[in-house]
Every structure is written in C-alpha cells, then in structure tokens.
Design a protein around this motif. Structure first.
Motif, PDB file in Angstrom:
ATOM      1  N   UNK A  61      -8.611  -7.317   3.071  1.00  0.00           N
ATOM      2  CA  UNK A  61      -9.378  -6.074   3.039  1.00  0.00           C
ATOM      3  C   UNK A  61     -10.878  -6.366   3.119  1.00  0.00           C
ATOM      4  N   UNK A  96       0.836  -1.194   0.000  1.00  0.00           N
ATOM      5  CA  UNK A  96       0.000   0.000   0.000  1.00  0.00           C
ATOM      6  C   UNK A  96       0.879   1.256   0.000  1.00  0.00           C
ATOM      7  N   UNK A 148      -6.639  -5.763  -4.662  1.00  0.00           N
ATOM      8  CA  UNK A 148      -7.617  -4.920  -3.973  1.00  0.00           C
ATOM      9  C   UNK A 148      -7.005  -3.608  -3.500  1.00  0.00           C
ATOM     10  N   UNK A 163      -7.106   0.497  -4.297  1.00  0.00           N
ATOM     11  CA  UNK A 163      -8.020   1.537  -3.812  1.00  0.00           C
ATOM     12  C   UNK A 163      -7.242   2.754  -3.320  1.00  0.00           C
ATOM     13  N   UNK A 191      -5.903   2.145   7.569  1.00  0.00           N
ATOM     14  CA  UNK A 191      -6.465   3.403   7.107  1.00  0.00           C
ATOM     15  C   UNK A 191      -7.837   3.234   6.489  1.00  0.00           C
ATOM     16  N   UNK A 192      -8.067   2.078   5.846  1.00  0.00           N
ATOM     17  CA  UNK A 192      -9.337   1.853   5.169  1.00  0.00           C
ATOM     18  C   UNK A 192     -10.496   1.773   6.146  1.00  0.00           C
ATOM     19  N   UNK A 210      -1.029  -1.926   7.688  1.00  0.00           N
ATOM     20  CA  UNK A 210      -1.134  -0.650   6.973  1.00  0.00           C
ATOM     21  C   UNK A 210      -2.478  -0.515   6.267  1.00  0.00           C
ATOM     22  N   UNK A 211      -3.288  -1.586   6.249  1.00  0.00           N
ATOM     23  CA  UNK A 211      -4.638  -1.465   5.684  1.00  0.00           C
ATOM     24  C   UNK A 211      -5.574  -0.766   6.657  1.00  0.00           C
TER      25      UNK A 211
END
Lengths: 416, 404
Positions: B142, A258, A354, A357, B350-351, B347-348
């Motif tokens: 996610x 990311x 994914x 985004x 943030x979503x 780090x995901x």
C-alpha cells in the motif's frame, strides 16, 4: 633439471596478481570476461547516475518539512487530540508503554546469547532518545513527553540490571512478563473509567504506528497457536474435523483480506447487533488473526509433511501417547524447519495491518494519506512522506527477518 | 454390589474406561466440533436474516437486473451508467482480470530477470538485485502504491506532458499509446479466428517435425517452419479478409491532443491509477518471484551444470536445456501462489482510484443489498483462485518426474 630461468626447487612463488588481493577479487567478480566487463561498466554508469540524481533530490529538491509537521502524530494518530482525550495530555500513556517495552528489551539483551538482541535494544533506545531532541512543531508535545522519550535509555539499562541481578532473568519469566506488559499496555492505552489521569480513550481514536504495532503483536501471538491447531486438524484422521479445517483455511486463503475486513464491518453488526460488535478495532484484530492463522496453518503443515515418518514411528515405539508424540516430537521439529516461512508470515501480517484503512481506522499510512488529502499545500510533499513511511516499515520488517536468520543459525537448521 | 459392578461394566469397553477409549474420544470430538460449528453458522445467518427482516433491509438478487447508474472510472468493456448491476459487476471483474493477467506476465518477466541477476557471477549485478529484492519485498504494497500514485500525480499536466516520437503521451492523466482498434467488427472476428487456427496449425506442425527429427535424425527445422506457417497464414488471412469485407480488420489509432485543452484523443490511454497500480504490483510481486527463481535455480545440483558444460553445451544452452527445466519443477508451485497473491493484492486498487472488482462492489453496497453482493464477490474471488490453482496443478502434473 631446473633450467636457469625456472623456479629453484623448494621455493613456491606467490599466485599471480590476477588471482589474489583486490585485483584478483575484481578480476573474478567484475572483469572475468568481455560480457562481464561490459555489464560492470553499464551497471556502474547506471548506479552513479541513480545515486547522483537520488542524492540530489533527497538533499536539495525534496521538502521534508511534512514529516516534522506530523511528528508524533505519525506514531499515535488522533490519540492525543482534544476530542479523543479532552482536557488532558494523554501522550504519556503510549510513552510509558514504550518504556515498558524498553525494559523488556533490556532483559532480553541480558539473557540472550546473541548480539542481535543487544543491537536491537541499543537501536531502540538510541532512536527514541534522538527523537527527544528533534525540533517538532506538533501540538501538545511538552517537556514531559521529551523526558519520557529520553527515559528509554535508562529503561533498557534497568531491564538489563533487573535480569542480571534478580531471579527474573530467565526465558520463562521474560515470557510471562511479556504477556503481562502487553495486557498492562492495553489497559494503559485504553484507560480505566473513574481513575483520574487514566480517562478512557475510545478505540476509534487509536491510530498511527501504535495501531499497526498493537494489531501486529496481537495477531502474531494469537495466529501461531491457532495456526498450529488448524494444521493439526487438517492432518487429522477424523473426517469431520479435517473437513472443517480445510473449508476454513481455503475460504480465508481464497479471498483478499481487504474484502474480508469490509465484509466483517457490514455483516458482523447484522449478525450480532450488540455493543461489542460495534468496536471496529476488535473486529479488525479478529479478522487479521484468523486470516493470518490460515496461512500459518499451511506453513506448519508443510513442516509436518516434510518430517520423516520414522520420527513418529520411533516415538510410538518408545511408548509415547499420541499427544506426546505431537507436542514433543513432531511439532518442535516441524516448526524449527519452517521458521523462515513463519517469520515471513509474521512480516506479511505486519504489512497487512495497513489494510484496516478500509474500515475507517487511521493507521499510520491512512493517517498520512488523509492528512495529504485534507491539506492541499502538502500535496507536493506526498512522495517525501511515503518514502519516509517506506523506510520506517522497511526497518521493522528487515529487523524481523534479521532476528529470524539469527534464530535459525542458533538452531542450526540446514546443518543436519 | 452387583448393581455397581454392572454399572462399572457398562462404562468399560474392551477393558478400557469409556472416557479414555480412543474411539469414544474421537467420535465425541467430531460430534462436538460439528455441533459447535453448525450452531455458530446457523446463529450467524439466522441473526442476519432476522435483522434484515426487522429493519426491512432489501435483500435477494433481484437488484441484478436494475440499472447501476454509477460511473466506473477506467473500464475495458464498453460501459454506460444505464447498464445493469449484472453487467457492471462483469465490467469490474474484467478490470480485475486484465490487471491480474498483465501484472502476472510483467511481474514474471521482471522477476526472472532479477532472480537470474541475483546469482550472476558479476558482484555488482548480484548486489544490485539483492538490494532491489530486500527493498521492495519488505515495504508494504500500500505504501508503494501511494508512492507511485503521487509520483504519477506529480507528472506535468496534459499540455506540458512528455511526448515520445509524437506517438506516446505521458502526463498526469496517464499514459497514451497507439493501439490497434477493430475498424470492422465482423472482419476483426474472422481474422482473429484465422490467426487462432494458424497458431494451432503451427503448433501441430512443430510437434510433428520435432518428432520426425528425433526419430529419423534428419534436420527438419521445426521452429522455423512453424513460425513461418503462422506468420504467412496470418498475413494471407489479413489480405483475404480485407478484400472480402472491403475494410481492414484492425486499424492503428494514434493518440493526439485535441481541442482547446489539449485533451488526448485516440489510441489507448492507461489511466494514472492503473499506471500506479500496475507499477506497484509488478515491482512488489517481482521481488518475491525473483527469490523463488533464485531458490529454484540453486536447488539444481551443481553437478548438472558441470556435466552439461563438460558435454560441450554453451553456458546459455546448458541453462536453457539442463538447469532451467529442472528448476521449473521447484519454481512452479510457489510461483502460482504468487500469481494468486497478485490477483488478491489488486483489490488495493480502490485506494488509488482504479475501479477493480472489490472497489466497485464496495460502491455497489450503497445502493444494493450488501449480503448478496458479498456472496457474489466471494464467489468471484474464489473462482479466480480456483482457476489459478487448477492451471498450476495441471502444469505441475505435466512436468512431474516419471514414476513419481
């Protein structure tokens, strides 16, 4: 010698009831001793409860309307909206791409010796045909789209006939056709300026599951050769080449994808202020491929290290040149030994698509999230939507690991 | 004629033409690749610095001592909007580290349970854990995170939330738990130092007594003596510190609804985003760890277990003293790389609205030079991965087979 109550000589009794049939199986696997019995009952109670509440929720309480509302937009995102494709219905272009894939699947079915290809081809055809009869409430989905969806079944059959009765039915031709089909699909989805009916659609509007699949296929086909090159470079005796490969691999592996994607979005336009760097789909594809090939390189390096040194020595003793030894002796064996790891990396690449985004691309998950965010009346259905997406992804990834297991069986890894 | 002969001689070395000589090819390859990479990297950075100067984009690291002036959602270090960028970056890094450590501990525990269940002789148990692994390993993280996030959002609001024993509150704002907060900062530090010292003493004692037991054969009770020493020192230390400072070092704060809106105050509140993040990360990673544990245990030869059983060890004792120590050697390296994956996957966050390092850094780029922040971010993540690799390598070395 035999007493009156004993067994007459020469007659063998059947095993006791606790050792055979359903009872024997249950005794061995469920009720062998007291703690196994307790475990079985606890688990059974838990599973019954979970199934009861789960099924009740799925059948009665959950509201699946949101999936029908989104319908085909889950597959193509904003591709067919008025601002992406003004004045036209562009849905037929992804549909025709799918038809081409179906033809290829039919060809693979005809050539493959395994039942896996048959199952996948029939599965894809069945699902697409079923979609043609679902009652969608979605925009711009007319009869022609339904006809195209239903055409996937004859397409698979056509592919099978093509491979059976023409000289195209070899693995080599199918590989070449596969690359050709991929390029044709790219042109078809992108469009060509000046040709009526094929007006260009900006990559900004590519989305939905189509985007995930395109990124995954590109990444998978490119990351394997790059990964092999990096793995060979890392094992090379040339110090500079080795250093460069190690630095590249460790940087790519040390950072979250990311962060890399987001960096590419800010830094690449600063470094190359030309037009091509403004295409975020292109950048996402490059970063995904490079990221995945660093992991791929480590997998292949593992395979190379596990190879017995005698193989290389024997090849050299037979007079093979360095590149011949690598290409014909080391690599085929090394790759065959790490097929599960390589397919695992393919799967995680697919799951990683994914993450686009973060640079504002509307893949299927981000599209759904944005839809929920923008339509508060569907907030209560968010769980249903994401459960459905989980199922869709699970089907794809499980199919991949299923194919990998079949390939392994055919190559008979682990039987040597 | 002689000229051509001489030229031909020049292009040959030891009877091999230069374009086919291994040494020449190798050196040419190295020089070419080196030059290409150097040119690419310099072009990249020259272009960036030129663009920065042309467009007068701010750069450098002077922003670090400026005020960040942006709120951070949940944070574990005290933080105000008037704090500097440098401190805010540290706060965000702490958020990531806390998630990483808590997640690693929970995921390992759950993964070991599922992995051992996977090879259980009980058909129902092993099938259930197979389904667990196949589901959670194959669905993208996610999607799972969003699912858990919307699950938390679907919880009842604060006033209708669930209350367990008047102590634990669960609602769509998160999970509130009783928590020991330091009531006197100095006393807390002193007591923590005492506890640390007592733990070290207990470990030393345990080692010495074990050695004595092994050497002399007399029962020395190393485990009991060690734990009693640790607990006793901690309790006595608590009493002494309380008496010395006139205040106990820690006091347990119980959450309770306050005010007209029933807002939960006191205790420790895990925000909804963090709850969803930890649930998703732990379940996702545990399914990978379970497979690693299963493969590790199965890699130990069947004869080991049979030998242990025939020597009279109970099944659990055989697992603990014979199978597991050997399996660890296979388990540890991939396990460490899963820990690393968990850290990077955080780090995901943030979503789903948790302020981890990547998320805060992304927000920072709106008010500070992006290039500098990326350098810091890359350094922070590389430092974390190197730390994990270092721990893994050290551990690996300590359990290596002798003579290998």
């Amino acid at each position: 010698m035999a007493s009156a109550t004993g067994t007459p000589p020469g007659v063998s009794l059947p095993p006791p009831i606790t050792e055979r049939g359903g009872v024997g199986w249950a005794y061995a696997n469920l009720f062998g001793n007291w703690y196994n019995t307790v475990l079985t009952f606890l688990y059974a109670a838990f599973l019954v409860l979970a199934f009861w509440f789960g099924l009740r929720w799925i059948a009665l309480e959950a509201d699946w309307q949101v999936i029908a509302t989104l319908g085909g937009r889950l597959i193509i995102g904003q591709y067919n909206t008025e601002f992406a494709c003004p004045g036209q219905n562009c849905f037929w272009r992804p549909q025709v791409s799918l038809l081409l894939v179906s033809v290829l699947l039919g060809m693979v079915w005809a050539v493959s010796r395994d039942t896996a290809a048959k199952r996948i081809a029939i599965g894809v055809a069945a699902v697409t045909v079923a979609f043609a009869f679902l009652p969608y409430s979605m925009d711009r989905m007319g009869l022609d789209v339904r006809l195209l969806l239903a055409a996937n079944l004859p397409a698979v059959a056509a592919g099978r006939v093509l491979a059976r009765y023409t000289p195209l039915g070899t693995v080599r031709w199918i590989a070449i056709l596969g690359v050709l089909v991929f390029l044709v699909i790219l042109v078809l989805v992108r469009g060509l300026p000046g040709i009526p009916g094929l007006q260009p659609v900006s990559t900004t509007y590519w989305g939905g599951l189509m985007l995930n699949l395109l990124l995954a296929v590109t990444g998978i086909t490119l990351s394997l050769p790059i990964g092999i090159a990096l793995a060979l470079g890392r094992r090379s005796s040339l110090p500079l080449v080795k250093l460069l490969c190690v630095v590249f691999i460790e940087i790519m592996r040390g950072m979250p994808l990311i962060t890399l994607l987001f960096m590419s979005q800010v830094l690449v336009p600063l470094a190359f202020p030309q037009d091509f760097s403004s295409n975020s789909l292109f950048r996402a594809g490059v970063i995904l491929t490079l990221f995945s090939s660093a992991y791929m390189a480590e997998n292949i390096r593992g395979g190379l290290q596990a190879l017995h040194p005698g193989q290389v020595e024997a090849a050299r003793a037979l007079g093979l040149a360095g590149w011949q030894t690598t290409l014909l002796i080391s690599l085929p064996q090394a790759i065959r030994n790490v097929i599960p790891a390589i397919v695992g990396q393919f799967i995680s690449l697919f799951k990683d698509t994914l993450l686009v985004y973060i640079i504002g691309m509307l893949d299927v998950v981000e599209f759904s999230r944005a839809f929920i965010q923008g339509n508060a009346e569907y907030l209560a259905s968010a769980r249903e939507l994401f459960l459905f997406l989980a199922l869709v992804f699970w089907i794809f990834t499980y199919t991949m690991s299923y194919v990998s297991r079949r390939v392994e069986q055919h190559l008979r890894v682990g039987q040597r | 004629m002689t000229m051509i002969e001489a030229l031909r001689g020049l292009t040959y070395y030891k009877g091999v033409p230069l374009w086919r000589h291994a040494l020449v090819i190798q050196w040419a390859l190295q020089i070419i690749s080196g030059v290409v990479v150097v040119v690419l990297v310099t072009t990249f950075f020259t272009n960036i610095s030129n663009t920065i100067q042309d467009r007068e984009i701010p750069h450098g690291f002077s922003f670090l001592s400026r005020e960040y002036q942006t709120p951070i959602g949940q944070h574990f270090l005290p933080y105000e909007s008037s704090d500097t960028f440098r401190y805010a970056f540290g706060v965000a890094a702490t958020n990531t580290i806390v998630v990483s450590i808590v997640g690693v501990i929970l995921a390992t525990a759950l993964g070991i349970v599922v992995g051992v269940a996977r090879i259980s002789g009980n058909w129902l148990v092993s099938r259930t854990s197979l389904i667990y692994i196949e589901i959670f390993r194959n669905v993208p993280l996610l999607v799972q995170l969003f699912f858990w996030f919307y699950m938390v959002l679907a919880l009842p609001p604060v006033r209708q939330g669930y209350v367990i024993a008047d102590r634990i509150y669960i609602n769509n704002g998160g999970l509130s738990l009783p928590w020991p907060w330091p009531s006197n900062r100095d006393a807390a530090w002193v007591w923590l130092a005492v506890v640390l010292a007592s733990l070290i003493a207990a470990v030393v004692l345990h080692h010495a007594l074990t050695r004595r037991e092994v050497l002399t054969g007399r029962p020395s009770y190393p485990l009991i003596t060690g734990s009693v020493t640790a607990v006793a020192t901690a309790v006595v230390g608590w009493l002494f510190v309380s008496a010395a400072f006139g205040d106990s070092p820690f006091a347990i704060s119980v959450p309770a609804p306050q005010g007209a809106f029933g807002r939960i105050a006191g205790g420790f509140t895990i925000s909804g985003g963090l709850m969803a993040l930890l649930t998703g990360l732990v379940i996702y990673t545990s399914s990978f760890i379970a497979e690693i544990v299963r493969a590790g245990i199965q890699s130990v030869g069947r004869g080991q277990m049979e030998a242990a059983r025939s020597l009279g060890l109970a099944p659990m004792a055989a697992l603990r003293h014979v199978t597991f120590p050997q399996a660890l050697r296979v388990i540890i390296p991939p396990l460490i790389s899963q820990f690393l994956n968990l850290t990077k996957n955080s780090s995901l966050a943030g979503a789903i609205g948790y302020s981890d390092l990547a998320n805060v850094a992304k927000t920072m780029t709106q008010t500070a030079p992006a290039v500098s922040i990326y350098i810091l971010l890359a350094a922070a993540y590389l430092a974390m991965s190197l730390t994990y690799s270092l721990i893994g390598n050290l551990y690996n070395r300590s359990i290596r087979l002798v003579g290998n």
